[in-house]
Design a protein around this motif. Sequence first.
Motif, mmCIF file in Angstrom:
data_model
loop_
_atom_site.group_PDB
_atom_site.id
_atom_site.type_symbol
_atom_site.label_atom_id
_atom_site.label_comp_id
_atom_site.label_asym_id
_atom_site.label_seq_id
_atom_site.Cartn_x
_atom_site.Cartn_y
_atom_site.Cartn_z
ATOM 1 N N ALA A 278 0.818 -1.217 0.000
ATOM 2 C CA ALA A 278 0.000 0.000 0.000
ATOM 3 C C ALA A 278 0.852 1.268 0.000
ATOM 4 C CB ALA A 278 -0.933 0.001 1.212
ATOM 5 N N ALA A 279 1.954 1.252 0.742
ATOM 6 C CA ALA A 279 2.773 2.464 0.839
ATOM 7 C C ALA A 279 3.407 2.793 -0.505
ATOM 8 C CB ALA A 279 3.847 2.285 1.911
ATOM 9 N N ALA A 280 3.953 1.770 -1.168
ATOM 10 C CA ALA A 280 4.552 1.993 -2.493
ATOM 11 C C ALA A 280 3.482 2.475 -3.469
ATOM 12 C CB ALA A 280 5.215 0.724 -3.012
ATOM 13 N N ALA A 281 2.274 1.885 -3.359
ATOM 14 C CA ALA A 281 1.183 2.263 -4.267
ATOM 15 C C ALA A 281 0.782 3.718 -4.056
ATOM 16 C CB ALA A 281 -0.021 1.351 -4.059
ATOM 17 N N VAL A 282 0.634 4.119 -2.786
ATOM 18 C CA VAL A 282 0.225 5.498 -2.491
ATOM 19 C C VAL A 282 1.253 6.489 -3.038
ATOM 20 C CG1 VAL A 282 0.018 7.164 -0.582
ATOM 21 C CG2 VAL A 282 -1.304 5.029 -0.553
ATOM 22 N N HIS A 283 2.541 6.167 -2.871
ATOM 23 C CA HIS A 283 3.575 7.065 -3.404
ATOM 24 C C HIS A 283 3.514 7.161 -4.929
ATOM 25 C CE1 HIS A 283 5.968 8.450 0.028
ATOM 26 N NE2 HIS A 283 5.588 7.324 0.611
ATOM 27 N N GLU A 284 3.201 6.046 -5.586
ATOM 28 C CA GLU A 284 3.097 6.079 -7.055
ATOM 29 C C GLU A 284 1.855 6.854 -7.508
ATOM 30 O OE1 GLU A 284 5.461 5.113 -9.180
ATOM 31 O OE2 GLU A 284 6.720 4.370 -7.551
ATOM 32 N N VAL A 285 0.754 6.744 -6.749
ATOM 33 C CA VAL A 285 -0.447 7.535 -7.071
ATOM 34 C C VAL A 285 -0.118 9.026 -6.960
ATOM 35 C CG1 VAL A 285 -2.805 8.142 -6.337
ATOM 36 C CG2 VAL A 285 -2.102 5.737 -6.409
ATOM 37 N N ILE A 286 0.633 9.384 -5.918
ATOM 38 C CA ILE A 286 1.014 10.791 -5.732
ATOM 39 C C ILE A 286 1.935 11.255 -6.867
ATOM 40 C CG2 ILE A 286 2.275 12.385 -4.201
ATOM 41 C CD1 ILE A 286 1.173 10.650 -1.835
ATOM 42 N N GLU A 287 2.843 10.375 -7.305
ATOM 43 C CA GLU A 287 3.694 10.684 -8.465
ATOM 44 C C GLU A 287 2.844 11.033 -9.677
ATOM 45 O OE1 GLU A 287 6.832 11.379 -7.490
ATOM 46 O OE2 GLU A 287 7.303 10.748 -9.536
ATOM 47 N N LEU A 288 1.845 10.188 -9.911
ATOM 48 C CA LEU A 288 0.953 10.413 -11.052
ATOM 49 C C LEU A 288 0.207 11.731 -10.875
ATOM 50 C CD1 LEU A 288 -0.250 9.209 -13.705
ATOM 51 C CD2 LEU A 288 -2.082 8.258 -12.297
ATOM 52 N N ASP A 289 -0.230 11.986 -9.642
ATOM 53 C CA ASP A 289 -1.001 13.198 -9.373
ATOM 54 C C ASP A 289 -0.181 14.465 -9.623
ATOM 55 O OD1 ASP A 289 -3.681 14.019 -8.457
ATOM 56 O OD2 ASP A 289 -2.538 15.068 -6.906
ATOM 57 N N LYS A 290 1.115 14.387 -9.310
ATOM 58 C CA LYS A 290 1.977 15.547 -9.569
ATOM 59 C C LYS A 290 2.071 15.822 -11.067
ATOM 60 C CE LYS A 290 4.837 15.175 -5.430
ATOM 61 N NZ LYS A 290 6.070 14.511 -4.892
#
Length: 469
Positions: A278-290
């Motif tokens: 989940a932590a890796a996924a959340v960071h990747e979602v934030i990457e996409l959001d940026k």
Amino acid sequence: MYSIAKKTAIFKKTAALLSLAFLLFCEGAEAGGRYVFLFIGDGMGTAQRNAAEVYLGEARRMSGDDTPRKSQLVMNSLGQEGTVSTNSLSGVTDSAAAGTALAAGRKTVNGAVGMDPKTGEKFASIARAARDMGMKVGIVSTVFLQDATPAAFYGHAAKRTDHYGLGLQLTDSGFEYFGGGGFIRPAGRDKNRRDLYEAASSKGYEVIKGVEGASSGKVMAVHPKLSGGTMPWAIDGAGGPSLADFTDLGVRLLEGESGFFMMIEGGKIDLACHANDAAAAVHEVIELDKAVARAVEFMRRRPDDTLIIVTSDHETGGMIFDAKGASGADLYRTIAGRRGSYAAFERKISPKSGAKIDQYLEMARLHFGNTVTGTPSVQKAFRLSMTARARRESMEPDYKKLYGPYDPFTMACVKESDASGGIAWTTYYHTGKDVPISAAGAGTDFSGELDNTELFEKIKTFMEGSSIR
Ligand SMILES: [Zn+2]
């Protein structure tokens, strides 16, 4: 003196010429082109987005910022909200069939990219349609560019694993920009083929590492620290340009009179969710959001001619957020307490006889946070991790179901860490859940219940608006 009839004829001619001139004038006035950003969070379902939303909200609160905001994620503030059904002709979809449906508006079987392997029919993608309209095209991803999602926009293959063949199709696409990831196995499976980067250069692509120094023309800009053609995990903090930086480069290279179509994939959300991290996924979602934020900035400059879509090809992992009623603060602590991806930890674990669990638990707590304890399930997983692979299934009949293709000890630690933040998972594979779609764009409507094949026509209509509006 003209006769009445002659006067009428001249008047009619003049009127015709005037209206033609007016039409030409309108054409000229509307020659600014249209700009499409299609963001695909691979494996990004509603729970993945909600977890990132809550994490960011808590992070802001912890930093003392209490100002109310409608949403934390830029992708949650675009205005149009809907859902997308994702099934392929095989049932629960894979990225190849889903990518094909999004890119070309056609259903196919799992494993096939941009075509029907039974009839051999090749589907034209929306990126190809954009090119046919004279628009420029960019394809960006955090994973290798022959992977199913990016490939669905430029290639056709009966089998998605034909990475070399797809790589050659990339070099032949003529698309102006490829960014982020690079080629996996650039010399082919047997390492005896012509290097794909070389092939790209020979087809006129300027291949650069990073996002600086690209001229115009055709550019392939790859992250300087690729592994298997894939960018590093955001959570591992390896540095280098981000997905947002590669999106910016696309804007710099493609913006102009003719407009552009750009597909930007957050490809590692899927990989993280396959591993139930989940932590890796959340960071990747934030990457996409940026990266989405950069598109929104662009849209401020060209509000009437820009379309931004954020969606997904399917959900991965069957992520359940708030499974046990954990609070947002619990989720924040769990994710903020993580020091790296499951993949970074997994690399440190290999079978070793006589290994003591205490030392490994200490390592696990440094990596996953203090919530990792020596529960029976962690102990069992540790014993399996220290056993040669070939012998594990005889020790644990449910081995594959419990740990998938991953290291057992790593998975047990990931699951304990996730659970402390209120996150549980149902599978290591894809699910048939609908995925969210968000969009912003003048005169468009992506709200309500859509099927993944419906995006193609909607985007095409928007792109055609550049000359008929
Ligand atoms: Zn996918």
